[in-house]
Design a protein around this motif. Structure first.
Motif, PDB file in Angstrom:
ATOM      1  N   TYR A  41     -18.315  43.074  35.144  1.00 30.91           N
ATOM      2  CA  TYR A  41     -17.728  43.791  34.018  1.00 30.91           C
ATOM      3  C   TYR A  41     -18.004  45.279  34.178  1.00 30.91           C
ATOM      4  CZ  TYR A  41     -22.548  43.476  32.325  1.00 30.91           C
ATOM      5  OH  TYR A  41     -23.915  43.540  32.222  1.00 30.91           O
ATOM      6  N   ALA A  42     -17.353  46.059  33.350  1.00 29.25           N
ATOM      7  CA  ALA A  42     -17.576  47.502  33.292  1.00 29.25           C
ATOM      8  C   ALA A  42     -18.124  47.832  31.912  1.00 29.25           C
ATOM      9  CB  ALA A  42     -16.273  48.254  33.533  1.00 29.25           C
ATOM     10  N   HIS A  43     -18.855  48.921  31.819  1.00 30.99           N
ATOM     11  CA  HIS A  43     -19.242  49.395  30.492  1.00 30.99           C
ATOM     12  C   HIS A  43     -19.391  50.911  30.489  1.00 30.99           C
ATOM     13  CE1 HIS A  43     -23.510  48.853  31.912  1.00 30.99           C
ATOM     14  NE2 HIS A  43     -23.723  49.897  31.143  1.00 30.99           N
ATOM     15  N   VAL A  44     -19.202  51.448  29.294  1.00 27.74           N
ATOM     16  CA  VAL A  44     -19.309  52.886  29.074  1.00 27.74           C
ATOM     17  C   VAL A  44     -20.204  53.095  27.864  1.00 27.74           C
ATOM     18  CG1 VAL A  44     -18.072  55.030  28.557  1.00 27.74           C
ATOM     19  CG2 VAL A  44     -16.983  53.282  29.979  1.00 27.74           C
ATOM     20  N   LEU A  45     -21.179  53.982  27.997  1.00 26.45           N
ATOM     21  CA  LEU A  45     -21.990  54.391  26.855  1.00 26.45           C
ATOM     22  C   LEU A  45     -21.502  55.764  26.419  1.00 26.45           C
ATOM     23  CD1 LEU A  45     -25.641  53.516  27.991  1.00 26.45           C
ATOM     24  CD2 LEU A  45     -24.053  52.128  26.651  1.00 26.45           C
ATOM     25  N   PHE A  46     -21.103  55.864  25.163  1.00 31.81           N
ATOM     26  CA  PHE A  46     -20.675  57.136  24.589  1.00 31.81           C
ATOM     27  C   PHE A  46     -21.852  57.720  23.811  1.00 31.81           C
ATOM     28  CE2 PHE A  46     -16.720  54.851  25.153  1.00 31.81           C
ATOM     29  CZ  PHE A  46     -15.869  55.826  25.630  1.00 31.81           C
ATOM     30  N   TYR A  76     -22.076  48.286  19.505  1.00 38.10           N
ATOM     31  CA  TYR A  76     -20.990  47.843  20.379  1.00 38.10           C
ATOM     32  C   TYR A  76     -19.671  48.073  19.660  1.00 38.10           C
ATOM     33  CZ  TYR A  76     -24.508  45.702  23.265  1.00 38.10           C
ATOM     34  OH  TYR A  76     -25.594  45.500  24.071  1.00 38.10           O
ATOM     35  N   ALA A  77     -18.742  48.753  20.319  1.00 37.13           N
ATOM     36  CA  ALA A  77     -17.516  49.172  19.660  1.00 37.13           C
ATOM     37  C   ALA A  77     -16.348  48.223  19.863  1.00 37.13           C
ATOM     38  CB  ALA A  77     -17.126  50.563  20.147  1.00 37.13           C
ATOM     39  N   ILE A  78     -16.331  47.464  20.937  1.00 40.07           N
ATOM     40  CA  ILE A  78     -15.160  46.649  21.242  1.00 40.07           C
ATOM     41  C   ILE A  78     -15.561  45.206  21.424  1.00 40.07           C
ATOM     42  CG2 ILE A  78     -13.402  46.124  22.971  1.00 40.07           C
ATOM     43  CD1 ILE A  78     -13.117  48.923  23.569  1.00 40.07           C
ATOM     44  N   SER A  79     -14.792  44.329  20.851  1.00 40.25           N
ATOM     45  CA  SER A  79     -14.875  42.947  21.280  1.00 40.25           C
ATOM     46  C   SER A  79     -13.593  42.672  22.034  1.00 40.25           C
ATOM     47  CB  SER A  79     -15.067  42.016  20.088  1.00 40.25           C
ATOM     48  OG  SER A  79     -14.049  42.199  19.148  1.00 40.25           O
ATOM     49  N   VAL A 118     -25.440  56.187  19.960  1.00 38.31           N
ATOM     50  CA  VAL A 118     -24.955  55.712  21.253  1.00 38.31           C
ATOM     51  C   VAL A 118     -24.069  54.498  21.004  1.00 38.31           C
ATOM     52  CG1 VAL A 118     -25.567  54.864  23.548  1.00 38.31           C
ATOM     53  CG2 VAL A 118     -27.087  56.475  22.371  1.00 38.31           C
ATOM     54  N   ILE A 119     -22.849  54.558  21.532  1.00 42.71           N
ATOM     55  CA  ILE A 119     -21.901  53.456  21.348  1.00 42.71           C
ATOM     56  C   ILE A 119     -21.569  52.876  22.708  1.00 42.71           C
ATOM     57  CG2 ILE A 119     -19.601  52.823  20.542  1.00 42.71           C
ATOM     58  CD1 ILE A 119     -19.863  55.174  18.539  1.00 42.71           C
ATOM     59  N   GLY A 120     -21.761  51.572  22.855  1.00 44.09           N
ATOM     60  CA  GLY A 120     -21.491  50.880  24.107  1.00 44.09           C
ATOM     61  C   GLY A 120     -20.186  50.117  24.047  1.00 44.09           C
ATOM     62  N   VAL A 121     -19.400  50.238  25.103  1.00 43.10           N
ATOM     63  CA  VAL A 121     -18.134  49.520  25.225  1.00 43.10           C
ATOM     64  C   VAL A 121     -18.214  48.686  26.504  1.00 43.10           C
ATOM     65  CG1 VAL A 121     -15.636  49.738  25.482  1.00 43.10           C
ATOM     66  CG2 VAL A 121     -16.888  51.373  24.058  1.00 43.10           C
ATOM     67  N   VAL A 122     -18.164  47.369  26.362  1.00 45.75           N
ATOM     68  CA  VAL A 122     -18.192  46.447  27.490  1.00 45.75           C
ATOM     69  C   VAL A 122     -16.800  45.849  27.600  1.00 45.75           C
ATOM     70  CG1 VAL A 122     -19.252  44.373  28.460  1.00 45.75           C
ATOM     71  CG2 VAL A 122     -20.618  45.927  27.053  1.00 45.75           C
ATOM     72  N   PHE A 123     -16.201  45.900  28.796  1.00 46.99           N
ATOM     73  CA  PHE A 123     -14.830  45.405  28.958  1.00 46.99           C
ATOM     74  C   PHE A 123     -14.603  44.960  30.390  1.00 46.99           C
ATOM     75  CE2 PHE A 123     -14.870  49.790  30.065  1.00 46.99           C
ATOM     76  CZ  PHE A 123     -13.924  49.960  31.055  1.00 46.99           C
ATOM     77  N   GLY A 124     -13.461  44.344  30.615  1.00 42.96           N
ATOM     78  CA  GLY A 124     -13.065  43.944  31.964  1.00 42.96           C
ATOM     79  C   GLY A 124     -13.858  42.787  32.526  1.00 42.96           C
TER      80      GLY A 124
END
Length: 185
Positions: free
Chosen positions: A110-115, A139-142, A159-165
């Motif tokens: 998976y990929a993730h981005v911390l904003f 966590y911002a996205i499901s 800090v907002i984490g987005v886990v996707f893909g």
């Protein structure tokens, strides 16, 4: 003198082969390779989840981990490499690592981005010897990132984490407990 059994040797070689075959960038070095992967990951994120563009615009920096490989069979772990972007430019490079133990079997990527939504959270991250993601990350996205609003999420956490893909045969991806360490690619 330590004696190794044939079984432990085969298990060790098999584990090394699995990690090598994962394609997570362990063997590729250089900032240009990481930056190219970061660019592709961000393009995918903003295209598939338009609501994340608002996060990008309001954040002071983003840590982008384009490909994290996670595997477990009782004992598990994950590893990935990425870049910290400030003002659209890569300023540092990081690895992420996580270890786990418990009821688990399978592998995924998976990929993730911390904003980083505040200067203080970005400064704390950059000044740490090894920063561990904890329960303070929102966590911002499901599945439906286009419905997300940075106005509501930034009030919850700096800090907002987005886990996707996610792809693979292991349910769920989380970055809680992941340790980030600055690297020189």
């Amino acid at each position: 003198m330590t004696h190794f059994s044939r079984r432990s040797l085969l298990i060790g070689l098999g584990s090394a082969a699995v990690l090598t075959a994962c394609g997570n960038g362990l063997n590729s070095t250089g900032s240009a390779v990481i930056d190219a992967r970061v660019d592709r990951t961000l393009n995918e994120l903003y295209s598939n989840y338009p609501g994340t563009s608002d996060l990008r615009d309001k954040s002071v920096g983003q840590l982008v981990m384009p490909l994290v490989t996670e595997a477990g069979f009782g004992v598990g772990g994950s590893y990935g490499r990425g870049a910290l972007r400030v003002g659209g430019a890569s300023v540092d490079y990081y690895s992420s690592a996580q270890a786990s133990i418990g009821l688990q079997i399978g592998a995924q990527q998976y990929a993730h981005v911390l904003f980083f939504m505040t200067e203080q959270s970005l400064q704390d991250f950059r000044n740490s010897q090894g920063w561990a993601a904890g329960a303070d990350i929102e966590y911002a996205i499901s599945n439906r990132g286009e419905e997300m609003s940075a106005d509501t999420t930034t009030q919850l956490s700096p800090v907002i984490g987005v886990v996707f893909g996610q792809a693979g045969l292991r349910a769920g991806a989380t970055i809680e407990g992941t340790k980030y360490t600055r690297i020189i690619p």
